[in-house]
Design an enzyme around this catalytic site. Structure first.
Site, PDB file in Angstrom:
ATOM      1  N   HIS A   1      40.091  28.256  48.181  1.00  0.00           N
ATOM      2  CA  HIS A   1      39.292  29.293  47.511  1.00  0.00           C
ATOM      3  C   HIS A   1      37.929  28.797  47.035  1.00  0.00           C
ATOM      4  CE1 HIS A   1      40.724  27.260  43.926  1.00  0.00           C
ATOM      5  NE2 HIS A   1      39.766  27.855  43.259  1.00  0.00           N
TER       6      HIS A   1
HETATM    7  C1  UD1 Z   1      37.668  31.127  39.626  1.00  0.00           C
HETATM    8  C2  UD1 Z   1      37.093  29.873  38.971  1.00  0.00           C
HETATM    9  C3  UD1 Z   1      37.648  28.648  39.673  1.00  0.00           C
HETATM   10  C4  UD1 Z   1      39.145  28.666  39.706  1.00  0.00           C
HETATM   11  C5  UD1 Z   1      39.597  29.966  40.359  1.00  0.00           C
HETATM   12  C6  UD1 Z   1      41.089  30.087  40.411  1.00  0.00           C
HETATM   13  C7  UD1 Z   1      34.808  30.032  38.057  1.00  0.00           C
HETATM   14  C8  UD1 Z   1      33.407  29.650  38.268  1.00  0.00           C
HETATM   15  N1  UD1 Z   1      35.644  29.811  39.089  1.00  0.00           N
HETATM   16  O1  UD1 Z   1      37.171  31.172  40.955  1.00  0.00           O
HETATM   17  O2  UD1 Z   1      37.238  27.489  38.975  1.00  0.00           O
HETATM   18  O3  UD1 Z   1      39.628  27.573  40.439  1.00  0.00           O
HETATM   19  O4  UD1 Z   1      39.060  31.063  39.591  1.00  0.00           O
HETATM   20  O5  UD1 Z   1      41.459  31.206  41.177  1.00  0.00           O
HETATM   21  O6  UD1 Z   1      35.145  30.506  36.998  1.00  0.00           O
HETATM   22  N2  UD1 Z   1      38.909  38.717  42.766  1.00  0.00           N
HETATM   23  C9  UD1 Z   1      39.864  39.701  42.938  1.00  0.00           C
HETATM   24  N3  UD1 Z   1      40.794  39.839  41.971  1.00  0.00           N
HETATM   25  C10 UD1 Z   1      40.828  39.063  40.876  1.00  0.00           C
HETATM   26  C11 UD1 Z   1      39.847  38.077  40.707  1.00  0.00           C
HETATM   27  C12 UD1 Z   1      38.901  37.900  41.673  1.00  0.00           C
HETATM   28  O7  UD1 Z   1      39.859  40.432  43.909  1.00  0.00           O
HETATM   29  O8  UD1 Z   1      41.720  39.252  40.033  1.00  0.00           O
HETATM   30  C13 UD1 Z   1      37.902  38.520  43.824  1.00  0.00           C
HETATM   31  C14 UD1 Z   1      36.612  39.198  43.528  1.00  0.00           C
HETATM   32  O9  UD1 Z   1      36.114  39.688  44.726  1.00  0.00           O
HETATM   33  C15 UD1 Z   1      35.711  38.087  43.028  1.00  0.00           C
HETATM   34  C16 UD1 Z   1      36.247  36.871  43.777  1.00  0.00           C
HETATM   35  O10 UD1 Z   1      37.641  37.111  43.928  1.00  0.00           O
HETATM   36  O11 UD1 Z   1      34.385  38.318  43.282  1.00  0.00           O
HETATM   37  C17 UD1 Z   1      36.022  35.582  43.056  1.00  0.00           C
HETATM   38  O12 UD1 Z   1      36.527  35.654  41.712  1.00  0.00           O
HETATM   39  P1  UD1 Z   1      35.845  34.790  40.546  1.00  0.00           P
HETATM   40  O13 UD1 Z   1      36.588  34.975  39.286  1.00  0.00           O
HETATM   41  O14 UD1 Z   1      34.387  35.049  40.545  1.00  0.00           O
HETATM   42  O15 UD1 Z   1      36.000  33.298  41.042  1.00  0.00           O
HETATM   43  P2  UD1 Z   1      37.183  32.527  41.786  1.00  0.00           P
HETATM   44  O16 UD1 Z   1      36.745  32.215  43.152  1.00  0.00           O
HETATM   45  O17 UD1 Z   1      38.511  33.219  41.621  1.00  0.00           O
END
Ligand code: UD1
Length: 378
Positions: free
Chosen positions: A209
């Protein structure tokens, strides 16, 4: 009766839930501590959030800020705006943050600017790679935290190098391993292998991820080439993070990976099922931080598809091998870990008792009549 220490515990993203579960459990044993739980809503999907609360026995949050996704600036700013009134209204003695996600730094900044002490659990980890968003979050959070709880010796060295040392830094071990040990028995009963039609010891688990892998087309292609080879020899299970689904779909790579005959792509799995899946696998390939630590305790070989790790004890004492994203290096790492047993031991204080140590230290600071925000002055 007013409790002696009122703490707001902050969670936002999936790995935070695993860490806070054991901290809250230990705090519940201490009548002196009043705990409020704030979920920023950084992760919000059912299988990235609610299922973790249920499985890990985390109480329903007192407040959910429901920030959702966004750019780093938008997400961090939104968390700050929504967290500030919560802190002002509840007037805690301290805010406790875990890990290195955007919720960690956002809530740390808010608390410090309101003069509230910050407790950082999992302090001091450094990848020395400032292109990682988490590295920025870690450095900044540690720089302004008042009490820092460290998981492994490298954390002490890194903090000292940054001028952070003395009585506010404590080596307590790993709260993520507390949660693993607590749920290990339950995981043994999980039916996930039957559900996915897998045989113990006969499959590889993959999770990816990190932006440096899944947002970078060429890196992703190199990793997928390696997976295409590995699945010729063994089944591969890939519970896919939403970010990865999004990127593989928009780049068109998703159909390439779906067409591999021995590749099984699933939704993100529940904690207990994923623990069972890792425990019975022959190898895990990942870019996650927490999984490097969990496989070390489970004794399962872990290929980390990154050039660095902020958790070096998982390499020096655990089962972790850094292979980067070069196809041949990944395949070499795969062969190496199939051919030989990686010697490993349990890192110091990764014994299921880290949260108890944290609570004892917090209680000691109350008994000594110190305000958490003043610890720095010791
Ligand atoms: C975040 C953390 C990362 C951690 C990871 C665990 C930061 C900078 N990054 O990354 O350190 O290892 O979480 O998973 O804080 N999305 C969904 N549903 C959700 C959450 C996210 O669909 O419940 C999708 C969205 O499109 C979003 C993307 O995943 O834009 C990324 O989510 P985000 O929270 O920005 O960062 P992660 O890549 O999950």
């Amino acid at each position: 009766m007013k409790k002696a220490l009122k703490i707001i515990h902050v969670v936002g993203a999936r790995p935070n839930f695993v860490k806070i579960a054991s901290i809250l459990r230990a705090c519940r044993q201490a009548p002196e501590i009043e705990s409020l739980l704030v979920h920023t809503g950084q992760h919000y999907s059912e299988n990235m959030s609610r299922t973790f609360f249920e499985a890990l026995e985390i109480p329903v949050p007192n407040v959910n800020l429901e920030v959702g996704s966004g750019s780093h600036a938008q997400q961090t700013a939104e968390i700050m705006k929504r967290f500030e009134p919560v802190v002002t209204e509840s007037n805690p003695d301290a805010v406790l943050v875990v890990g290195d996600v955007n919720s960690t730094i956002a809530c740390t900044l808010v608390a410090k600017k309101l003069g509230i002490g910050v407790i950082h659990v999992e302090a001091g980890l450094r990848s020395f790679d400032r292109s990682m968003p988490e590295e920025i979050n870690r450095i900044l959070t540690d720089a302004i935290s008042d009490i820092l709880f460290v998981t492994e010796p490298s954390g002490l060295v890194n903090l000292e190098r940054e001028g952070i040392a003395g009585p506010r830094v404590h080596f307590v071990g790993n709260v993520m391993i507390d949660t693993l040990e607590y749920h290990r028995g339950k995981a043994a009963d999980s039916r996930i292998l039957c559900e996915l039609d897998l045989q113990p010891g006969k499959y590889v688990v993959v999770t990816l991820h990190r932006p440096s892998n899944v947002d970078e087309h060429e890196a992703m292609v190199r990793i997928l080439d390696a997976l295409a080879e590995i699945q010729k020899k063994t089944n591969v299970v890939f519970p896919m993070h939403p970010r990865t689904v999004e990127n593989l779909t928009s780049s068109g790579l998703i159909s390439d990976i779906e067409s591999l005959p021995n590749m099984l792509i699933t939704e993100p799995l529940a904690y207990i099922d994923f623990l069972k899946l890792m425990s019975e696998s022959k190898l895990v390939m990942t870019d996650s931080g927490g999984i490097q630590e969990e496989t070390t305790i489970l004794g399962i070989p872990c290929l980390t598809v990154r050039e660095n790790t902020e958790r070096p004890v998982t390499v020096s004492e655990g089962t972790n091998i850094l292979v980067g994203t070069d196809t041949n290096r990944i395949l070499e790492g795969y062969r190496e870990s199939m051919d030989m047993t990686i010697p490993h031991s349990r890192p110091k204080f990764w014994d299921g008792k880290a949260s108890q140590r944290i609570v004892s230290i917090l209680l000691r600071s109350i008994m000594e009549g110190r305000k958490l925000a003043d610890v720095r002055a010791d």
